[in-house]
Scaffold this active site. Sequence first.
Site, PDB file in Angstrom:
ATOM      1  N   HIS A 232      31.281  14.887  35.508  1.00  0.00           N
ATOM      2  CA  HIS A 232      29.661  13.807  35.183  1.00  0.00           C
ATOM      3  C   HIS A 232      29.942  12.453  35.368  1.00  0.00           C
ATOM      4  O   HIS A 232      29.128  11.766  35.254  1.00  0.00           O
ATOM      5  CB  HIS A 232      29.245  14.657  33.863  1.00  0.00           C
ATOM      6  CG  HIS A 232      28.452  16.193  33.504  1.00  0.00           C
ATOM      7  ND1 HIS A 232      27.333  16.092  34.217  1.00  0.00           N
ATOM      8  CD2 HIS A 232      28.691  16.926  33.374  1.00  0.00           C
ATOM      9  CE1 HIS A 232      26.611  17.246  33.987  1.00  0.00           C
ATOM     10  NE2 HIS A 232      27.931  18.297  33.311  1.00  0.00           N
TER      11      HIS A 232
ATOM     12  N   HIS B  58      34.987  19.073  34.906  1.00  0.00           N
ATOM     13  CA  HIS B  58      33.723  19.669  35.186  1.00  0.00           C
ATOM     14  C   HIS B  58      32.916  18.015  34.318  1.00  0.00           C
ATOM     15  O   HIS B  58      32.624  17.521  34.770  1.00  0.00           O
ATOM     16  CB  HIS B  58      32.576  20.688  34.546  1.00  0.00           C
ATOM     17  CG  HIS B  58      31.360  20.757  34.816  1.00  0.00           C
ATOM     18  ND1 HIS B  58      30.472  22.046  35.215  1.00  0.00           N
ATOM     19  CD2 HIS B  58      30.600  20.324  33.955  1.00  0.00           C
ATOM     20  CE1 HIS B  58      29.810  21.875  35.195  1.00  0.00           C
ATOM     21  NE2 HIS B  58      29.489  21.085  34.445  1.00  0.00           N
ATOM     22  N   GLU B  59      33.504  17.707  33.086  1.00  0.00           N
ATOM     23  CA  GLU B  59      32.899  17.166  32.434  1.00  0.00           C
ATOM     24  C   GLU B  59      33.483  15.751  32.994  1.00  0.00           C
ATOM     25  O   GLU B  59      32.621  14.595  33.061  1.00  0.00           O
ATOM     26  CB  GLU B  59      32.906  17.600  30.978  1.00  0.00           C
ATOM     27  CG  GLU B  59      33.200  18.195  30.142  1.00  0.00           C
ATOM     28  CD  GLU B  59      30.984  18.508  30.728  1.00  0.00           C
ATOM     29  OE1 GLU B  59      30.391  18.446  30.025  1.00  0.00           O
ATOM     30  OE2 GLU B  59      31.531  19.572  30.319  1.00  0.00           O
TER      31      GLU B  59
ATOM     32  N   CYS C  36      26.041  24.468  33.448  1.00  0.00           N
ATOM     33  CA  CYS C  36      25.865  22.785  33.736  1.00  0.00           C
ATOM     34  C   CYS C  36      24.310  23.210  32.572  1.00  0.00           C
ATOM     35  O   CYS C  36      23.212  23.337  33.119  1.00  0.00           O
ATOM     36  CB  CYS C  36      25.655  22.645  34.531  1.00  0.00           C
ATOM     37  SG  CYS C  36      25.583  20.574  34.156  1.00  0.00           S
ATOM     38  N   LEU C  37      24.401  22.348  31.442  1.00  0.00           N
ATOM     39  CA  LEU C  37      23.502  22.060  31.505  1.00  0.00           C
ATOM     40  C   LEU C  37      22.785  21.497  30.676  1.00  0.00           C
ATOM     41  O   LEU C  37      21.091  21.257  31.013  1.00  0.00           O
ATOM     42  CB  LEU C  37      23.276  21.446  29.244  1.00  0.00           C
ATOM     43  CG  LEU C  37      24.694  22.416  28.771  1.00  0.00           C
ATOM     44  CD1 LEU C  37      25.109  22.433  27.452  1.00  0.00           C
ATOM     45  CD2 LEU C  37      23.758  23.620  28.155  1.00  0.00           C
TER      46      LEU C  37
ATOM     47  N   GLY D  23      31.118  22.305  26.519  1.00  0.00           N
ATOM     48  CA  GLY D  23      31.380  20.568  26.924  1.00  0.00           C
ATOM     49  C   GLY D  23      29.627  20.034  27.191  1.00  0.00           C
ATOM     50  O   GLY D  23      28.666  20.425  27.324  1.00  0.00           O
TER      51      GLY D  23
ATOM     52  N   GLN E 150      24.785  13.111  30.474  1.00  0.00           N
ATOM     53  CA  GLN E 150      24.240  14.202  30.594  1.00  0.00           C
ATOM     54  C   GLN E 150      22.953  13.502  29.477  1.00  0.00           C
ATOM     55  O   GLN E 150      22.518  14.038  29.267  1.00  0.00           O
ATOM     56  CB  GLN E 150      24.686  15.796  29.734  1.00  0.00           C
ATOM     57  CG  GLN E 150      25.566  16.066  30.970  1.00  0.00           C
ATOM     58  CD  GLN E 150      26.212  17.475  30.663  1.00  0.00           C
ATOM     59  OE1 GLN E 150      27.385  16.833  30.159  1.00  0.00           O
ATOM     60  NE2 GLN E 150      25.538  18.270  30.857  1.00  0.00           N
TER      61      GLN E 150
END
Length: 166
Positions: free
Chosen positions: A138, A134-135, A92-93, A46, A51
């Site tokens: 963000h 999660h996204e 998480c990236l 994702g 981000q």
Amino acid sequence: MALLEILEFPDPRLRTKAKPIGSVSDRHRQLADDMLETMYDAPGIGLAATQVDVHERLIVIDVSSERNDPLVLINPEVTVLGHEMRSYEEGCLSVPEYQDTVKRPANVQVSALDRHGKPFVIQPDELLAVCVQHEIDHLNGKLFVDYLSSLKRQRLRSKLKKRQRA
Ligand code: K1U
Ligand code: ZN
């Protein structure tokens, strides 16, 4: 298509609340394509526009094992269905090389616009339900580390700041 730079915790830009997209344009479709390329390259399942330092409400996801089922969600809205919670070991990236367990609602409904501005509704389960929450976090300036203790978060902040200086 282009690979985009992914912001890393504790970059304060990750705390920005993204704005709703009024009308879906070619610019948004290009952003979605660039984000998908960036997500596949990372690799991740994702990515939220926040981000990549774009503060508009757009996320991309692909939880398929074949990496061939991309989802673009614009202005996603989540509704929690029921009280059941489920734990999942998240990554998480924007928080490289760190995973930890987060508890989230197990059953949710998500409404969004697709890349053509057409509304749709999904009832994701398992990993897709975790990833979409999660996204969306963000887009609201929230990171999965915010669910951890402040001690863990502080240790992680120091570790990543050191890594970024190196
Ligand atoms: O938002 C992000 O930073 C992407 C993140 C999404 C996510 C992972 C796990 C639970 C919730 C949300 C990632 O993709 S981290 C990398 C990852 O999980 C993965 C990478 C390659 C293959 C499979 C998974
Ligand atoms: Zn993340």
